[in-house]
Design a protein around this motif. Structure first.
Motif, PDB file in Angstrom:
ATOM      1  N   ALA A  42       0.823  -1.207   0.000  1.00 27.75           N
ATOM      2  CA  ALA A  42       0.000   0.000   0.000  1.00 27.75           C
ATOM      3  C   ALA A  42       0.858   1.259   0.000  1.00 27.75           C
ATOM      4  O   ALA A  42       0.559   2.235  -0.695  1.00 27.75           O
ATOM      5  CB  ALA A  42      -0.942  -0.008   1.210  1.00 27.75           C
ATOM      6  N   VAL A  43       1.941   1.256   0.776  1.00 29.87           N
ATOM      7  CA  VAL A  43       2.858   2.394   0.790  1.00 29.87           C
ATOM      8  C   VAL A  43       3.437   2.624  -0.604  1.00 29.87           C
ATOM      9  O   VAL A  43       3.520   3.757  -1.096  1.00 29.87           O
ATOM     10  CB  VAL A  43       3.992   2.168   1.813  1.00 29.87           C
ATOM     11  N   ALA A  44       3.840   1.531  -1.261  1.00 28.27           N
ATOM     12  CA  ALA A  44       4.438   1.658  -2.592  1.00 28.27           C
ATOM     13  C   ALA A  44       3.420   2.171  -3.610  1.00 28.27           C
ATOM     14  O   ALA A  44       3.751   2.993  -4.471  1.00 28.27           O
ATOM     15  CB  ALA A  44       5.003   0.307  -3.035  1.00 28.27           C
ATOM     16  N   ARG A  45       2.178   1.706  -3.506  1.00 27.43           N
ATOM     17  CA  ARG A  45       1.146   2.141  -4.463  1.00 27.43           C
ATOM     18  C   ARG A  45       0.873   3.634  -4.366  1.00 27.43           C
ATOM     19  O   ARG A  45       0.523   4.268  -5.366  1.00 27.43           O
ATOM     20  CB  ARG A  45      -0.158   1.371  -4.234  1.00 27.43           C
ATOM     21  N   GLN A  46       0.999   4.189  -3.190  1.00 26.91           N
ATOM     22  CA  GLN A  46       0.647   5.589  -2.994  1.00 26.91           C
ATOM     23  C   GLN A  46       1.840   6.527  -3.145  1.00 26.91           C
ATOM     24  O   GLN A  46       1.743   7.705  -2.814  1.00 26.91           O
ATOM     25  CB  GLN A  46       0.017   5.762  -1.606  1.00 26.91           C
ATOM     26  N   ALA A  47       2.928   6.012  -3.662  1.00 24.24           N
ATOM     27  CA  ALA A  47       4.072   6.882  -3.920  1.00 24.24           C
ATOM     28  C   ALA A  47       3.741   7.857  -5.045  1.00 24.24           C
ATOM     29  O   ALA A  47       3.085   7.491  -6.023  1.00 24.24           O
ATOM     30  CB  ALA A  47       5.290   6.046  -4.298  1.00 24.24           C
ATOM     31  N   PRO A  48       4.156   9.113  -4.932  1.00 25.54           N
ATOM     32  CA  PRO A  48       3.847  10.093  -5.987  1.00 25.54           C
ATOM     33  C   PRO A  48       4.692   9.850  -7.232  1.00 25.54           C
ATOM     34  O   PRO A  48       5.674   9.105  -7.212  1.00 25.54           O
ATOM     35  CB  PRO A  48       4.215  11.432  -5.333  1.00 25.54           C
ATOM     36  N   GLU A  49       4.274  10.477  -8.330  1.00 24.19           N
ATOM     37  CA  GLU A  49       5.069  10.395  -9.547  1.00 24.19           C
ATOM     38  C   GLU A  49       6.417  11.082  -9.334  1.00 24.19           C
ATOM     39  O   GLU A  49       6.545  12.004  -8.533  1.00 24.19           O
ATOM     40  CB  GLU A  49       4.327  11.076 -10.697  1.00 24.19           C
ATOM     41  N   ALA A  50       7.410  10.589 -10.071  1.00 24.89           N
ATOM     42  CA  ALA A  50       8.753  11.146  -9.911  1.00 24.89           C
ATOM     43  C   ALA A  50       8.768  12.644 -10.199  1.00 24.89           C
ATOM     44  O   ALA A  50       9.390  13.432  -9.495  1.00 24.89           O
ATOM     45  CB  ALA A  50       9.730  10.418 -10.835  1.00 24.89           C
ATOM     46  N   GLN A  51       8.059  13.050 -11.241  1.00 27.89           N
ATOM     47  CA  GLN A  51       7.974  14.475 -11.572  1.00 27.89           C
ATOM     48  C   GLN A  51       6.570  14.748 -12.091  1.00 27.89           C
ATOM     49  O   GLN A  51       6.238  14.402 -13.225  1.00 27.89           O
ATOM     50  CB  GLN A  51       9.014  14.860 -12.625  1.00 27.89           C
ATOM     51  N   ALA A  52       5.734  15.332 -11.227  1.00 27.35           N
ATOM     52  CA  ALA A  52       4.351  15.587 -11.607  1.00 27.35           C
ATOM     53  C   ALA A  52       4.299  16.641 -12.709  1.00 27.35           C
ATOM     54  O   ALA A  52       4.980  17.668 -12.623  1.00 27.35           O
ATOM     55  CB  ALA A  52       3.549  16.060 -10.390  1.00 27.35           C
ATOM     56  N   PRO A  53       3.517  16.410 -13.766  1.00 26.36           N
ATOM     57  CA  PRO A  53       3.420  17.410 -14.837  1.00 26.36           C
ATOM     58  C   PRO A  53       2.701  18.666 -14.363  1.00 26.36           C
ATOM     59  O   PRO A  53       1.962  18.643 -13.364  1.00 26.36           O
ATOM     60  CB  PRO A  53       2.618  16.677 -15.912  1.00 26.36           C
ATOM     61  N   GLU A  54       2.925  19.738 -15.059  1.00 34.77           N
ATOM     62  CA  GLU A  54       2.264  20.991 -14.719  1.00 34.77           C
ATOM     63  C   GLU A  54       0.755  20.829 -14.893  1.00 34.77           C
ATOM     64  O   GLU A  54       0.294  20.349 -15.926  1.00 34.77           O
ATOM     65  CB  GLU A  54       2.784  22.111 -15.621  1.00 34.77           C
ATOM     66  N   PRO A  55      -0.028  21.186 -13.894  1.00 31.85           N
ATOM     67  CA  PRO A  55      -1.472  20.960 -13.992  1.00 31.85           C
ATOM     68  C   PRO A  55      -2.175  21.998 -14.862  1.00 31.85           C
ATOM     69  O   PRO A  55      -1.659  23.097 -15.089  1.00 31.85           O
ATOM     70  CB  PRO A  55      -1.940  21.082 -12.535  1.00 31.85           C
ATOM     71  N   PHE A  56      -3.355  21.634 -15.342  1.00 32.19           N
ATOM     72  CA  PHE A  56      -4.290  22.520 -16.050  1.00 32.19           C
ATOM     73  C   PHE A  56      -3.699  23.085 -17.352  1.00 32.19           C
ATOM     74  O   PHE A  56      -4.103  24.154 -17.798  1.00 32.19           O
ATOM     75  CB  PHE A  56      -4.734  23.695 -15.160  1.00 32.19           C
ATOM     76  N   THR A  57      -2.757  22.385 -17.962  1.00 30.52           N
ATOM     77  CA  THR A  57      -2.125  22.948 -19.166  1.00 30.52           C
ATOM     78  C   THR A  57      -3.105  23.050 -20.334  1.00 30.52           C
ATOM     79  O   THR A  57      -2.986  23.955 -21.163  1.00 30.52           O
ATOM     80  CB  THR A  57      -0.925  22.086 -19.580  1.00 30.52           C
ATOM     81  N   SER A  58      -4.059  22.143 -20.412  1.00 29.68           N
ATOM     82  CA  SER A  58      -5.012  22.166 -21.522  1.00 29.68           C
ATOM     83  C   SER A  58      -6.443  22.408 -21.063  1.00 29.68           C
ATOM     84  O   SER A  58      -7.380  22.203 -21.831  1.00 29.68           O
ATOM     85  CB  SER A  58      -4.937  20.849 -22.296  1.00 29.68           C
ATOM     86  N   ALA A  59      -6.616  22.828 -19.810  1.00 35.57           N
ATOM     87  CA  ALA A  59      -7.968  23.020 -19.275  1.00 35.57           C
ATOM     88  C   ALA A  59      -8.489  24.400 -19.644  1.00 35.57           C
ATOM     89  O   ALA A  59      -7.796  25.405 -19.462  1.00 35.57           O
ATOM     90  CB  ALA A  59      -7.964  22.847 -17.757  1.00 35.57           C
ATOM     91  N   SER A  60      -9.696  24.444 -20.182  1.00 31.13           N
ATOM     92  CA  SER A  60     -10.327  25.724 -20.501  1.00 31.13           C
ATOM     93  C   SER A  60     -11.088  26.291 -19.312  1.00 31.13           C
ATOM     94  O   SER A  60     -11.335  27.497 -19.241  1.00 31.13           O
ATOM     95  CB  SER A  60     -11.280  25.556 -21.688  1.00 31.13           C
ATOM     96  N   VAL A  61     -11.457  25.416 -18.371  1.00 31.70           N
ATOM     97  CA  VAL A  61     -12.210  25.812 -17.182  1.00 31.70           C
ATOM     98  C   VAL A  61     -11.624  25.056 -15.989  1.00 31.70           C
ATOM     99  O   VAL A  61     -11.227  23.896 -16.111  1.00 31.70           O
ATOM    100  CB  VAL A  61     -13.713  25.490 -17.331  1.00 31.70           C
TER     101      VAL A  61
END
Length: 456
Positions: A42-61
């Motif tokens: 469970a600990v391993a599954r909840q590890a974050p991504e190595a480098q999270a991408p910038e959020p909302f790059t293609s979101a219009s709202v």
């Protein structure tokens, strides 16, 4: 060798082997090991991504659910809580391990240079706790690790609620700016109407000046809303672990409609008692407390040290090799009774805390349910009565002023009342979502996310 001697040696070996097997037997270690491996996964599954991408790059709202997901994926405090859980989990191998074996070496100094044979003693010993003690210590470590896991889940719910609430706060500010812009246009029209009435001699010079004062007041409110928008954007970016000034997509034009739920209060409370991580964490600590009581009672039983030794100073070779055991004698019953009483008191405290927490959760759910119902009724009151009445009042006051039946002051007061009601309506609309999020958290659901899409 006599038959009696052979029998004694065989019986001795059997007794020693049986004793070692009992002392080293797995007991509950198998189940504990499964729990340990399950939590590691469970600990391993909840590890974050190595480098999270910038959020909302293609979101219009800016969508509420996506905002909450990004906060839960990027906020460093969740990763800190995961590492605390992982560190607590790593106590299990240490608590269940045997003590390091002890190697001893002795030499007879006078035999080093003398004419007598060189004398030396080599010994190896291993401490073996009474059966069950290691398993109980491991059970206590796993219980604390499970409690840390639930603490992380409680933090996750709080972060989701913060993100959802900030989304609502930002919505109120954005819509308040829209309301302000609309009233600036309305006041501009009223000012022109007052100036036209003044030119024809049907109004005093005070009326256009009063319109200008009211315009300045609305402009001041606009500045305040714009500053509040920047502060809220900085807070949201802080939750997202971004620069405070980073841009966010525009908010939706309107809040989604939310229908009332006809779910009995008792059912909501029972669901909360099943899902709340704080209660799960406390129950995990209760399991650890029960193990602590059993471990304190096990201290009445002795531990064993097994040992083997080679002594070159014995003349007979069979006597040079020795094996034996050392057992502590637990005679001090006073300190053991005190340890049991301490563990039992700690367990009773946890049970009382569980009772209080259950009561607190039921009250919290009922209060959140009541506030959610209140918010829905308030919105209906605004939409069905207050807003129509305030608009009608402005229309009547404007017609009365243009026909000379009432003063400009009456019209300004009507406009001010409409503006105040429309601003409060935006807060009321957001309150429906705020109260819904608070009810979700009180029940153990993730605020701002669809319930069928939750993952722990």
């Amino acid at each position: 060798m006599s038959p009696h001697g052979t029998w004694r040696r065989s019986a001795t070996r059997a007794v020693l082997a049986t004793g070692v097997a009992v002392w080293l037997g797995p007991g509950a270690a198998g189940a504990n090991e499964q729990r340990y491996q399950s939590q590691l996964e469970a600990v391993a599954r909840q590890a974050p991504e190595a480098q999270a991408p910038e959020p909302f790059t293609s979101a219009s709202v800016l969508e509420r659910a996506e905002l909450v997901r990004q906060v839960l994926a990027r906020n460093p405090s969740l990763e800190a809580a995961r590492e605390a859980w992982r560190a607590s989990l790593e106590r299990y191998p240490r608590e269940t391990a045997l003590e390091d074996p002890m190697l001893t070496y002795e030499v007879a100094p006078l035999s080093i240079t003398g004419s007598v044979p060189f004398g030396q003693v080599v010994g190896l010993s291993q401490q073996l706790p009474f059966p069950g003690k290691r398993g109980l210590r491991g059970e206590m470590a796993l219980a604390e690790a499970q409690a840390m896991r639930e603490d992380r889940e409680a933090l996750r719910l709080r972060l989701a609620l913060m993100a959802s609430t900030l989304f609502d706060d930002l919505f109120v500010v954005e819509r308040s700016l829209d309301v302000t812009a609309e009233h600036l246009r309305l006041l501009g029209q009223l000012k022109k109407s007052a100036e036209a009435q003044y030119v024809t001699g049907r109004a005093s010079q005070q009326d256009p000046l009063q319109a200008e004062v009211e315009l300045s007041e609305v402009l001041r409110e606009q500045v305040m809303f714009e500053a509040e928008r920047e502060r809220l954007r900085a807070q949201l970016n802080g939750l997202l672990h971004r620069a405070p000034q980073a841009p966010l997509p525009p908010l939706p034009e309107a809040m989604p409609a939310h229908t009332a739920e006809s779910v009995p209060a008792e059912r909501l409370q029972d669901e909360a008692l099943r899902l709340r991580p704080e209660l799960e964490g406390l129950r995990a600590r209760l399991g650890g407390g029960e193990a602590a009581v059993r471990l304190a009672k096990r201290d009445y039983y002795p531990d064993v040290m097994v040992m083997g030794e080679y002594n070159s100073m014995w003349m007979d070779t069979p006597h040079q090799f020795m094996a034996g055991v050392t057992i502590n004698i637990p005679l001090d019953f006073g300190k053991r009774k005190a340890a049991v009483r301490e563990a039992e008191s700690g367990l009773k405290r946890l049970r009382r805390e569980e009772e209080q927490l259950i009561s607190d959760i039921r009250v919290e759910v009922e209060q959140a349910r009541s506030r959610a119902e209140e918010a829905r009724r308030v919105v209906a009151l605004f939409q069905e009565r207050l807003i129509p009445a305030a608009k009608d009042q402005v229309s009547a006051a404007r017609a009365g002023f243009e026909s000379g039946k009432n003063s400009f002051q009456v019209l300004i007061e009507a406009e001010r009342g409409l503006r105040r009601v429309e601003l409060r309506e935006q807060t009321a609309l957001a309150d429906v979502q705020r109260r819904r999020a608070e009810l979700d958290k009180a029940m153990g659901h993730t605020p701002g996310l669809p319930r069928n899409g939750e993952t722990r």
